[in-house]
Design a protein around this motif. Structure first.
Motif, short mmCIF file in Angstrom:
data_model
loop_
_atom_site.label_atom_id
_atom_site.label_comp_id
_atom_site.label_asym_id
_atom_site.label_seq_id
_atom_site.Cartn_x
_atom_site.Cartn_y
_atom_site.Cartn_z
N UNK A 28 0.82 -1.21 0.00
CA UNK A 28 0.00 0.00 0.00
C UNK A 28 0.85 1.26 0.00
N UNK A 29 2.05 1.20 0.60
CA UNK A 29 2.83 2.39 0.90
C UNK A 29 3.92 2.71 -0.10
N UNK A 30 4.03 1.95 -1.17
CA UNK A 30 5.07 2.18 -2.16
C UNK A 30 4.77 3.44 -2.95
N UNK A 31 5.77 4.32 -3.08
CA UNK A 31 5.57 5.58 -3.82
C UNK A 31 6.53 5.70 -4.99
N UNK A 32 6.85 4.57 -5.63
CA UNK A 32 7.64 4.64 -6.85
C UNK A 32 7.09 3.74 -7.95
N UNK A 33 6.10 2.94 -7.63
CA UNK A 33 5.42 2.13 -8.64
C UNK A 33 3.93 2.41 -8.55
N UNK A 34 3.25 2.33 -9.70
CA UNK A 34 1.81 2.62 -9.77
C UNK A 34 1.49 4.07 -9.41
N UNK A 35 2.48 4.95 -9.50
CA UNK A 35 2.22 6.35 -9.13
C UNK A 35 1.30 7.05 -10.13
N UNK A 36 1.32 6.62 -11.39
CA UNK A 36 0.37 7.17 -12.36
C UNK A 36 -1.06 6.91 -11.89
N UNK A 37 -1.31 5.70 -11.40
CA UNK A 37 -2.65 5.34 -10.93
C UNK A 37 -3.06 6.18 -9.72
N UNK A 38 -2.10 6.44 -8.81
CA UNK A 38 -2.42 7.14 -7.57
C UNK A 38 -2.49 8.64 -7.76
N UNK A 39 -1.50 9.21 -8.44
CA UNK A 39 -1.35 10.67 -8.46
C UNK A 39 -1.74 11.33 -9.78
N UNK A 40 -2.16 10.53 -10.76
CA UNK A 40 -2.68 11.12 -12.01
C UNK A 40 -4.14 10.71 -12.19
N UNK A 41 -4.37 9.44 -12.52
CA UNK A 41 -5.73 9.00 -12.82
C UNK A 41 -6.68 9.14 -11.63
N UNK A 42 -6.21 8.78 -10.45
CA UNK A 42 -7.03 8.91 -9.24
C UNK A 42 -7.40 10.36 -8.99
N UNK A 43 -6.44 11.25 -9.11
CA UNK A 43 -6.70 12.67 -8.84
C UNK A 43 -7.61 13.26 -9.91
N UNK A 44 -7.42 12.88 -11.17
CA UNK A 44 -8.30 13.39 -12.22
C UNK A 44 -9.75 12.97 -11.98
N UNK A 45 -9.95 11.73 -11.50
CA UNK A 45 -11.31 11.29 -11.18
C UNK A 45 -11.88 12.08 -10.01
#
Length: 588
Positions: A330-347
């Motif tokens: 859950x706490x990794x901030x170097x993989x899947x960051x597009x999902x967390x900080x781009x697509x998630x935020x746009x939604x």
């Protein structure tokens, strides 16, 4: 002769641009270069429709991608060497948005009508009895047989991850089917009794019209005595990945907005609140999932570090155990960051803007401010991401001792390139934040990031005194959309001129053989690419069309994942279209 006919088509298409698209009165001169960009989009759309429909004239469905040398559809090669041309409408949402946008700027209903006819056939013929559509990460339509094709064994599950369907058009085309699908997304993917969530949904799960009739449970995330979130390790492999939660939440918000029933939106807020509660109280960074997996496999299976099935417990805890309790997937901030900080935020921002979820703007600002404060760095004139956990624990330079889910043994963690897609969530968060004092920090980061990407200085907060590079070589759709939205917000024409330059660069560098491709040597033109939608957004603001009247970019994360024959023609593999199909060049 063929080239002459195409030129005539383009000229006719230009003449067809109705005067009604300038109904608000053009305040900006429409230049030959503006027409050239529009004509490139028209030529691309006409070619997609021509070659896409020619392949199998018994259907309106289009392939996900087209071979720019032959006009043939992209194919998936299975381990038995069967080559299947595929249509996966979850991976074509930006093309439908492009068709509607093209009708908006030309004043011709032709292109929207194409989108309607494709969706009408799909929604009428390819909806499972339980309400799920035959699409997503593991299913598509075989364009040879027009039957459902599974890519993940004989019965691939339903999977959406940051695909954000174009629900507005779907509701217009077939309201009953669209509403049934949005309800069934929750029935098939969310486990109400345990609050587990599965990125995979079953086509055998019975439809439940009263899916949102249950009582919303207590929050999954609790706090310890120090105020830190406790990530429960009780999920039996049904991990609540945020890139699936975005699609669930977006469906529920759209459902509530359309029906007037607030309960689905309440469930969507509950779901997204778990990620907010699980965010780190010191850094503000949020999580990829709000649960860790329960150990369900045997000790013998889990003794092998190369066995990365999630049934052996948290995969990061196994591979990065040197870092202690923070080492969780859950706490990794170097993989899947597009999902967390781009697509998630746009939604989140779309839900705030369209559906009144104003607290989501605060969440978005918290997440991305924390991420940029701790994880963003410029290295050798490039925007980079520092590998770390969400509490700020840096993993840069760490040499992984053994193989695991996150890579091979002896792997050294290095900086990660920040893609230009980050421009949109940062800018949209700024524009939706009301108070200037709350915008200031994000603007300073945005200013640095834009400059480092090679666009020049965007100026001070609000768009005053920019010093932009009007001769920039950037040919990026996200940079283009960012400049268009900056212009639309500030009306400073400096941003518009840079947007025009970027748009010209996109056409010069990416428009080849009548299609948009990532580069001249790439073989396939993918329908879900965002470049054409970005170009039409630029065209709209030049014409004085409100961006509120244009289809809005949310994601282009469509993919197919399954079993295939490797490019060596021998080895059976399991991979993604983005790795195995869309990397092919005209020389392969």
């Amino acid at each position: 002769m063929k080239k002459l006919m195409m030129v005539l088509l383009i000229m006719i298409s230009s003449l067809m641009v109705s005067s009604k698209v300038f109904a608000n009165g053009p305040t900006i001169p429409y230049t030959e270069a503006d027409y050239a960009r529009l004509n490139a989009v028209i030529q691309y759309v006409e070619n997609v429709l021509k070659y896409g429909h020619e392949y199998n004239e018994e259907t309106n469905l289009l392939p996900d991608a087209i071979n720019t040398l032959t006009g043939e559809p992209a194919r998936w090669t299975f381990p038995n060497r069967a080559e299947v041309p595929y249509a996966n409408l979850a991976n074509q949402q930006n093309f439908f948005r492009t068709l509607v946008a093209l009708s908006n700027v030309t004043g011709s209903d032709k292109y929207k009508n194409e989108a309607v006819s494709i969706l009408d056939e799909f929604m009428d013929n390819y909806q499972s009895p339980n309400g799920l559509f035959q699409w997503g990460g593991h299913r598509a339509i075989n364009l040879d047989t027009l039957e459902v094709q599974s890519f993940e064994g004989p019965n691939g599950p339903h999977e959406l991850k940051n695909m954000m369907p174009y629900y507005e058009l779907m509701l217009e085309v077939n309201e009953e089917a669209a509403l049934k699908f949005m309800r069934q997304m929750w029935t098939a993917h969310f486990y109400w009794n345990s609050t587990d969530m599965n990125r995979h949904g079953s086509y055998s799960t019975a439809y439940d019209v009263n899916v949102f009739g249950q009582t919303i449970p207590e929050d999954v995330i609790k706090m310890d005595t120090n105020g830190n979130p406790i990530i429960p390790a009780d999920s039996p492999g049904l991990l609540p990945f945020v890139n699936s939660a975005t699609d669930l939440a977006y469906a529920a918000f759209t459902l509530s907005n359309h029906t007037g029933d607030p309960i689905p939106a309440d469930w969507a807020k509950y779901l997204m609140r778990q990620y907010n509660l699980a965010s780190n109280p010191t850094t503000g960074m949020t999580v990829y999932q709000y649960k860790s997996t329960l150990v369900t496999k045997s000790a013998i299976e889990c003794a092998d570090p190369a066995y990365t099935n999630s049934g052996c417990g948290d995969r990061v805890a196994r591979q990065f155990r040197d870092f202690g309790p923070i080492a969780r997937e859950a706490n990794v901030a170097w993989k899947n960051t597009q999902a967390v900080y781009v697509d998630n935020i746009l939604m989140l921002l779309e839900a705030a803007d369209k559906y009144g979820q104003s607290e989501f703007v605060d969440w978005a600002r918290q997440y991305i401010e924390g991420y940029l404060k701790y994880a963003y760095i410029r290295v050798d004139g490039r925007n980079k991401i520092i590998p770390m956990f969400i509490d700020g624990t840096v993993t840069y330079g760490y040499i992984v001792p053994e193989v695991g889910y996150f890579g091979p043994s002896r792997m050294r963690l290095d900086y990660v390139d920040m893609p230009t897609s980050y421009l949109l969530p940062i800018l949209r968060t700024i524009l939706q934040t009301e108070k200037a004092e709350n915008q200031a920090l994000l603007w300073s980061y945005f200013r640095d990031i834009v400059y480092t990407f090679g666009l020049g200085d965007i100026g001070s907060l609000g768009g005053a005194n920019p010093n932009l590079d009007v001769d920039t070589s950037i040919d990026d759709p996200f940079a283009l959309m960012a400049m268009v939205e900056l212009y639309d917000h500030t009306k400073n024409k400096a941003y518009l001129e840079v947007a025009r330059t970027i748009g010209n660069n996109i056409v010069t560098e990416k428009f080849h053989r009548g299609f948009f491709v990532e580069s001249e040597v790439m073989l396939y033109s993918r329908l879900d690419q965002p470049d054409t939608l970005a170009l039409l957004t630029l065209d709209a603001v030049i014409r004085g069309i409100s961006l509120d009247d244009m289809p809005f970019y949310l994601a282009d994360s469509g993919y197919i994942h399954g079993y295939l024959l490797s490019n060596d023609g021998v080895v059976e593999d399991r991979s993604y279209t983005q790795n195995m199909v869309y990397t092919k060049t005209i020389y392969d």
